[in-house]
Design a protein around this motif. Sequence first.
Motif, PDB file in Angstrom:
ATOM      1  N   ALA A  81       0.389  -1.237  -0.303  1.00 47.76           N
ATOM      2  CA  ALA A  81       0.157   0.322  -0.159  1.00 47.76           C
ATOM      3  C   ALA A  81       1.158   1.258   0.126  1.00 47.76           C
ATOM      4  O   ALA A  81       0.500   2.326  -0.414  1.00 47.76           O
ATOM      5  CB  ALA A  81      -0.880   0.204   1.380  1.00 47.76           C
ATOM      6  N   ALA A  82       1.937   1.255   0.482  1.00 50.90           N
ATOM      7  CA  ALA A  82       2.939   2.773   1.045  1.00 50.90           C
ATOM      8  C   ALA A  82       3.611   2.435  -0.466  1.00 50.90           C
ATOM      9  O   ALA A  82       3.527   3.985  -0.846  1.00 50.90           O
ATOM     10  CB  ALA A  82       3.740   2.496   2.283  1.00 50.90           C
ATOM     11  N   GLU A 119      -4.369   1.757  -9.795  1.00 49.04           N
ATOM     12  CA  GLU A 119      -5.024  -0.076 -10.403  1.00 49.04           C
ATOM     13  C   GLU A 119      -3.108   0.017 -10.775  1.00 49.04           C
ATOM     14  O   GLU A 119      -2.797  -0.668 -10.011  1.00 49.04           O
ATOM     15  CB  GLU A 119      -5.318  -0.479 -11.062  1.00 49.04           C
ATOM     16  N   LEU A 120      -2.178   0.984 -11.795  1.00 50.72           N
ATOM     17  CA  LEU A 120      -1.169   0.587 -12.016  1.00 50.72           C
ATOM     18  C   LEU A 120      -0.674   0.752 -11.024  1.00 50.72           C
ATOM     19  O   LEU A 120       0.409  -0.061 -11.618  1.00 50.72           O
ATOM     20  CB  LEU A 120      -0.960   1.974 -12.950  1.00 50.72           C
ATOM     21  N   ALA A 121      -0.822   1.891  -9.993  1.00 55.70           N
ATOM     22  CA  ALA A 121       0.338   1.764  -8.934  1.00 55.70           C
ATOM     23  C   ALA A 121       0.363   0.668  -8.277  1.00 55.70           C
ATOM     24  O   ALA A 121       1.437   0.226  -7.813  1.00 55.70           O
ATOM     25  CB  ALA A 121      -0.021   2.905  -8.185  1.00 55.70           C
ATOM     26  N   ASN A 122      -0.562   0.095  -7.940  1.00 53.52           N
ATOM     27  CA  ASN A 122      -1.028  -1.130  -7.213  1.00 53.52           C
ATOM     28  C   ASN A 122      -0.478  -2.412  -7.913  1.00 53.52           C
ATOM     29  O   ASN A 122       0.219  -3.720  -7.578  1.00 53.52           O
ATOM     30  CB  ASN A 122      -2.512  -1.917  -6.843  1.00 53.52           C
ATOM     31  N   ALA A 168       3.312  -1.888  -7.292  1.00 47.47           N
ATOM     32  CA  ALA A 168       3.804  -2.472  -6.443  1.00 47.47           C
ATOM     33  C   ALA A 168       3.953  -3.918  -5.709  1.00 47.47           C
ATOM     34  O   ALA A 168       4.373  -4.164  -4.679  1.00 47.47           O
ATOM     35  CB  ALA A 168       2.300  -1.845  -4.958  1.00 47.47           C
ATOM     36  N   ALA A 169       2.746  -4.869  -6.977  1.00 50.12           N
ATOM     37  CA  ALA A 169       3.120  -6.215  -5.797  1.00 50.12           C
ATOM     38  C   ALA A 169       4.123  -6.476  -7.116  1.00 50.12           C
ATOM     39  O   ALA A 169       4.046  -7.953  -6.044  1.00 50.12           O
ATOM     40  CB  ALA A 169       1.900  -6.537  -6.880  1.00 50.12           C
TER      41      ALA A 169
END
Length: 508
Positions: free
Chosen positions: A326-327, A479-482, A485-486
């Motif tokens: 999340a961060a 969503e791109l950022a998630n 991060a994943a």
Amino acid sequence: MQHLSILPILLPLFTGALLLLPPFSKTLQRQRVLSIVSMLLQVIVGFALVLWVQTEGITQYILGNWRPPFGIVLVADPMSSIMVAVTNFLAFSALCYATGSHDKAGGYFYPLFMFQVMGINGAFLTGDVFNLFVFFEVLLIASYALLVHGGGKQKTQATIHYVVLNLAGSSVFLFGLGILYGTLGTLNIADMAQKVSELEGSVAILAKIGALLLLAVFGLKSAMLPLHFWLPKTYSSASAPVAAIFAVMTKVGIYSILRIHGVVFGDEAGELANIAQSWIWPLALLTITVGTIGALASPSLKLLTANLVVLSAGTLLVCTAIQSEAATSAALYYMVHSTLVAGGMFLLADMISRQRGKAEDRFVVAKKMDNPVFLGIFFAIAAIAVIGMPPFSGFIGKVMVLQSVQSAAEQIWVWPILLLSSLGALIALSRAGTTLFWRYSAGKQPEAAQPIHLGEWLGVVLLLSASPLLALFAGPLSELANDAAAFLHDPRLSVEALLTSPLAEGGF
């Protein structure tokens, strides 16, 4: 499409080389046309790379067909592709602004600018730490010359400090690389992440020293306290388009911390797991504090913007210290927002400076501006975005950062400091706006109007319009950022997949 991931490096490299040769080296107009066309093509390539990674997955480009971990490899993943697209968009806007008058101040502006873009793109795309050092040097060498572009005592003084400090940082970078290569036998990021958990005893201690040396270097690049003191004077003394492209350079340091200390020395690193976290936490919070104080004390809009860059760097460092998906997702969204808004504010500050006569952008009474409505509207957009008020992207970015802080102990420290920093930015920008736009002397002698070039209008509009657009499309962007991060937090994607199943066939 196989070669898409190397184009952000090759295009500025070849463009910069062509600009040094006849017939382009003979005429400024030809240099302008070639640079703008090349940069527009790079913007298209950057966004195409983002779409390609989203549809086809992570892409490796293996130069010379030497398979990882032995050869040079470029990795286009969600985070690196987004940052390349942002860099190219920022550079295109800054180049548009430069066509007004800034490119006339000295020679070789456009070739140096292209080499700067090449170095930044390469730093985001590289898959090994040694080539990260190489691209750091490319962007730094270009930045040394760009800083003194146009000359002047203030620029020369700031450049000397900047050069000396970064030369020392480069030396420390090499020492850290040598130590890590001696202990791990590799500098490929994925291979390092796989081997670091096997280190024990004195070898692990040596590797820890190397990792902390790299943290010091990345802290210098990202303006982490106490290595931030070079940034305000350097950025505020640079010409407007140069300061705008410099807005992404601190993000290269943040990105490197996420990539090296998040992937290599993350949760799976055994004895060396999360070794940077205890250092980053207090320094990140202090960086926010110092950036806020600097913003409140700034006597000019350029210096205020530079201190706001320090403040945003501290906010991003908090996200790196949290070390959660999340961060990291919040950091990427906020990184895009802060880069584009800061770049736009540097351009806007230059416009305001030229319209206020001898007072320039200092917070003193001066003559009334010739275009107060346009400049005032975009100043308001930039201020609201920086402060973190709705409905612009700064609000969404800060909410994501605050939501990523999970434990009560972390919330006690992070929430008050972040919210107070927003209050400090509100006070500083309110003072700046009221002084620049509302306090003017009717008795001052009128000076010749400073016309605004079409390219300058375009550069400011592109960058500061990005904030409402980032808010409007916050869903897809988050969503791109998630996804990014994943990828970083999943060793099966960021480590094993890159070593066991190379995704690129052939080489270059």
